[in-house]
Design a protein around this motif. Sequence first.
Motif, PDB file in Angstrom:
ATOM      1  N   PRO A  11       0.837  -1.198   0.000  1.00  0.00           N
ATOM      2  CA  PRO A  11       0.000   0.000   0.000  1.00  0.00           C
ATOM      3  C   PRO A  11       0.872   1.249   0.000  1.00  0.00           C
ATOM      4  O   PRO A  11       1.893   1.308   0.696  1.00  0.00           O
ATOM      5  CB  PRO A  11      -0.798  -0.126   1.308  1.00  0.00           C
ATOM      6  CG  PRO A  11      -0.772  -1.589   1.629  1.00  0.00           C
ATOM      7  CD  PRO A  11       0.555  -2.087   1.145  1.00  0.00           C
ATOM      8  N   ASP A  48      -2.628  -5.956  -2.015  1.00  0.00           N
ATOM      9  CA  ASP A  48      -3.086  -4.602  -1.717  1.00  0.00           C
ATOM     10  C   ASP A  48      -2.016  -3.591  -2.119  1.00  0.00           C
ATOM     11  O   ASP A  48      -0.981  -3.466  -1.463  1.00  0.00           O
ATOM     12  CB  ASP A  48      -3.399  -4.467  -0.224  1.00  0.00           C
ATOM     13  CG  ASP A  48      -4.065  -3.139   0.120  1.00  0.00           C
ATOM     14  OD1 ASP A  48      -4.194  -2.278  -0.779  1.00  0.00           O
ATOM     15  OD2 ASP A  48      -4.461  -2.963   1.287  1.00  0.00           O
ATOM     16  N   GLY A  69      -3.091  -0.350  -2.740  1.00  0.00           N
ATOM     17  CA  GLY A  69      -3.875   0.874  -2.658  1.00  0.00           C
ATOM     18  C   GLY A  69      -3.009   2.104  -2.445  1.00  0.00           C
ATOM     19  O   GLY A  69      -2.091   2.096  -1.623  1.00  0.00           O
ATOM     20  N   THR A 111      -7.418  -7.811  -6.817  1.00  0.00           N
ATOM     21  CA  THR A 111      -6.285  -6.980  -6.403  1.00  0.00           C
ATOM     22  C   THR A 111      -6.808  -5.609  -6.014  1.00  0.00           C
ATOM     23  O   THR A 111      -7.611  -5.015  -6.731  1.00  0.00           O
ATOM     24  CB  THR A 111      -5.264  -6.847  -7.549  1.00  0.00           C
ATOM     25  OG1 THR A 111      -4.870  -8.150  -7.976  1.00  0.00           O
ATOM     26  CG2 THR A 111      -4.036  -6.080  -7.099  1.00  0.00           C
ATOM     27  N   ARG A 112      -6.356  -5.099  -4.867  1.00  0.00           N
ATOM     28  CA  ARG A 112      -6.847  -3.830  -4.347  1.00  0.00           C
ATOM     29  C   ARG A 112      -5.876  -2.709  -4.753  1.00  0.00           C
ATOM     30  O   ARG A 112      -4.744  -2.643  -4.268  1.00  0.00           O
ATOM     31  CB  ARG A 112      -7.002  -3.907  -2.829  1.00  0.00           C
ATOM     32  CG  ARG A 112      -8.064  -4.927  -2.410  1.00  0.00           C
ATOM     33  CD  ARG A 112      -8.211  -5.018  -0.894  1.00  0.00           C
ATOM     34  NE  ARG A 112      -7.023  -5.541  -0.228  1.00  0.00           N
ATOM     35  CZ  ARG A 112      -6.719  -6.845  -0.169  1.00  0.00           C
ATOM     36  NH1 ARG A 112      -7.484  -7.747  -0.759  1.00  0.00           N
ATOM     37  NH2 ARG A 112      -5.632  -7.247   0.472  1.00  0.00           N
TER      38      ARG A 112
END
Length: 221
Positions: free
Chosen positions: A31, A49, A51, A68-69
């Motif tokens: 992230p 992740d 993000g 998938t984030r």
Amino acid sequence: MGQSAAAVKKARRPEVRLPALREFGGGELAPDGDYDGVEFRGLDLAGQDGGGALFLDCAVTGCGVSETRLSRARFVDSVLTEPRGVGTELVEASLRDVEVVDARLGGVQLHGSVLERVVVRGGKLDYLNLRKARLKDVVFEGCVLVEPDFGQASLERVEFVGCVLKGADFSGVRMKDVDLRDAAEVDILRGIDCLAGAVISAAQLMDLAPVFAAQVGVRVD
């Protein structure tokens, strides 16, 4: 319709020139990560992740991106080739000067995203969610879009070239210089009354005549 064909401005296409890239070192996306000049090739990124991450001058090739984030991620001067998967989350993401090539994706969430100078070329995207997104200088070329949702989005200088639109939702869309004339197929499920600012061909007008008639309450018998 809504303006003369001569007045429709063409979309500005991205000119992506990738530098020499270094291979992604493994592990998982982070992230708010910072990826500059990185190549992701043949990786399974499902469920990871990333993000808020920045992807600058990157190539993503043949990667799995199911769930998938990537909310609020930024892709700049990058090429995404043959991404595949379902449920990829790109809510409020930003794509600028990006090419997406031969994607095989379903249920991609681009709600509230910003796309500027983007080409989506080839492939098939099912249930693409672009609600409340902002698209400027975007070209959909030679791809199949099944039930794309453009609800309440803003489209400016957007072209559909040789692509198939099936069951499109244009409800509440704001359009300016949107060119549908070269689309291979245009099937609009909702939002036929929101096409002001778009241009269609005479043949497409005939194909869409029943939908226009239904919108104004005219019965064709």
